[in-house]
Motif scaffolding. Structure first.
Motif, PDB file in Angstrom:
ATOM      1  N   GLY A   1      -3.700  -6.999  49.437  1.00  0.00           N
ATOM      2  CA  GLY A   1      -3.202  -7.277  50.740  1.00  0.00           C
ATOM      3  C   GLY A   1      -2.907  -6.209  51.630  1.00  0.00           C
ATOM      4  N   SER A   2      -1.458  -6.068  52.092  1.00  0.00           N
ATOM      5  CA  SER A   2      -1.424  -4.761  52.975  1.00  0.00           C
ATOM      6  C   SER A   2      -0.769  -3.671  52.209  1.00  0.00           C
ATOM      7  N   TYR A   3      -1.063  -3.608  50.857  1.00  0.00           N
ATOM      8  CA  TYR A   3      -0.394  -2.442  50.028  1.00  0.00           C
ATOM      9  C   TYR A   3      -1.340  -1.609  49.675  1.00  0.00           C
ATOM     10  N   TYR A   4      -1.188  -0.148  49.959  1.00  0.00           N
ATOM     11  CA  TYR A   4      -2.303   0.741  49.841  1.00  0.00           C
ATOM     12  C   TYR A   4      -1.581   2.057  48.929  1.00  0.00           C
TER      13      TYR A   4
ATOM     14  N   HIS B   1       7.435  -0.163  52.696  1.00  0.00           N
ATOM     15  CA  HIS B   1       7.593  -1.491  52.377  1.00  0.00           C
ATOM     16  C   HIS B   1       6.646  -2.018  51.179  1.00  0.00           C
ATOM     17  N   GLY B   2       6.006  -0.991  50.352  1.00  0.00           N
ATOM     18  CA  GLY B   2       5.234  -1.455  49.110  1.00  0.00           C
ATOM     19  C   GLY B   2       4.149  -0.332  49.192  1.00  0.00           C
ATOM     20  N   CYS B   3       3.588   0.413  49.988  1.00  0.00           N
ATOM     21  CA  CYS B   3       2.696   1.193  49.688  1.00  0.00           C
ATOM     22  C   CYS B   3       3.029   2.471  48.745  1.00  0.00           C
ATOM     23  N   ILE B   4       2.269   3.272  48.218  1.00  0.00           N
ATOM     24  CA  ILE B   4       2.207   4.252  47.478  1.00  0.00           C
ATOM     25  C   ILE B   4       2.031   5.480  48.049  1.00  0.00           C
ATOM     26  N   ARG B   5       2.899   6.338  48.525  1.00  0.00           N
ATOM     27  CA  ARG B   5       2.618   7.647  49.065  1.00  0.00           C
ATOM     28  C   ARG B   5       2.286   8.665  48.224  1.00  0.00           C
ATOM     29  N   LEU B   6       1.123   9.522  48.461  1.00  0.00           N
ATOM     30  CA  LEU B   6       0.742  10.496  47.747  1.00  0.00           C
ATOM     31  C   LEU B   6       0.501  11.608  48.286  1.00  0.00           C
ATOM     32  N   ALA B   7       0.462  12.840  47.640  1.00  0.00           N
ATOM     33  CA  ALA B   7      -0.289  14.122  48.345  1.00  0.00           C
ATOM     34  C   ALA B   7      -1.379  13.890  48.821  1.00  0.00           C
ATOM     35  N   VAL B   8      -2.051  14.568  49.716  1.00  0.00           N
ATOM     36  CA  VAL B   8      -3.269  14.290  50.368  1.00  0.00           C
ATOM     37  C   VAL B   8      -4.323  14.210  49.316  1.00  0.00           C
ATOM     38  N   GLU B   9      -4.566  15.587  48.446  1.00  0.00           N
ATOM     39  CA  GLU B   9      -5.559  15.610  47.401  1.00  0.00           C
ATOM     40  C   GLU B   9      -5.490  14.372  46.450  1.00  0.00           C
ATOM     41  N   ASN B  10      -4.497  13.733  46.069  1.00  0.00           N
ATOM     42  CA  ASN B  10      -4.354  12.657  45.063  1.00  0.00           C
ATOM     43  C   ASN B  10      -4.839  11.583  45.917  1.00  0.00           C
ATOM     44  N   ALA B  11      -4.513  11.182  47.077  1.00  0.00           N
ATOM     45  CA  ALA B  11      -4.822  10.194  47.884  1.00  0.00           C
ATOM     46  C   ALA B  11      -6.313  10.129  47.746  1.00  0.00           C
ATOM     47  N   GLN B  12      -6.855  11.347  48.347  1.00  0.00           N
ATOM     48  CA  GLN B  12      -8.182  11.712  48.174  1.00  0.00           C
ATOM     49  C   GLN B  12      -8.986  11.273  46.883  1.00  0.00           C
ATOM     50  N   TRP B  13      -8.409  11.578  45.905  1.00  0.00           N
ATOM     51  CA  TRP B  13      -9.194  11.376  44.652  1.00  0.00           C
ATOM     52  C   TRP B  13      -9.172   9.927  44.182  1.00  0.00           C
ATOM     53  N   ILE B  14      -8.010   9.232  44.449  1.00  0.00           N
ATOM     54  CA  ILE B  14      -8.121   7.799  44.183  1.00  0.00           C
ATOM     55  C   ILE B  14      -9.378   6.961  45.264  1.00  0.00           C
ATOM     56  N   TYR B  15      -9.343   7.449  46.484  1.00  0.00           N
ATOM     57  CA  TYR B  15     -10.462   7.051  47.625  1.00  0.00           C
ATOM     58  C   TYR B  15     -11.580   7.386  47.188  1.00  0.00           C
ATOM     59  N   ASP B  16     -11.826   8.294  46.595  1.00  0.00           N
ATOM     60  CA  ASP B  16     -13.150   8.902  46.136  1.00  0.00           C
ATOM     61  C   ASP B  16     -13.776   7.993  44.870  1.00  0.00           C
ATOM     62  N   ASN B  17     -12.756   7.971  43.726  1.00  0.00           N
ATOM     63  CA  ASN B  17     -13.033   7.464  42.473  1.00  0.00           C
ATOM     64  C   ASN B  17     -12.820   5.951  42.101  1.00  0.00           C
TER      65      ASN B  17
END
Length: 66
Positions: free
Chosen positions: A13-16, A40-56
């Motif tokens: 949904g709108s959760y990232y 309201h439900g998203c999980i905020r990460l350090a840029v490098e961790n967010a990039q790892w999830i995005y890439d993998n």
């Protein structure tokens, strides 16, 4: 407030999973806080961790959060 995140990956949904917050241009960090209930439900990460999830992590991956 207008802000931008980097490397947003949808959980459902709108959760990232997404990076810390940047200004509208994406050039300056406006909120680098982690480990706090800030959204309201998203999980905020350090840029490098967010990039790892995005890439993998594929869009079809089942995400289970406990």
């Amino acid at each position: 407030d207008v802000y931008r995140v980097k490397y947003a990956t949808r959980i459902r949904g709108s959760y990232y999973y997404h990076s810390i917050l940047f200004n509208a241009e994406g050039t300056e960090i406006t909120d680098a806080r982690l480990g706090m209930a800030l959204s309201h439900g998203c999980i905020r990460l350090a840029v490098e961790n967010a990039q790892w999830i995005y890439d993998n992590v594929l869009d079809t991956t089942t995400i289970i959060i406990n």
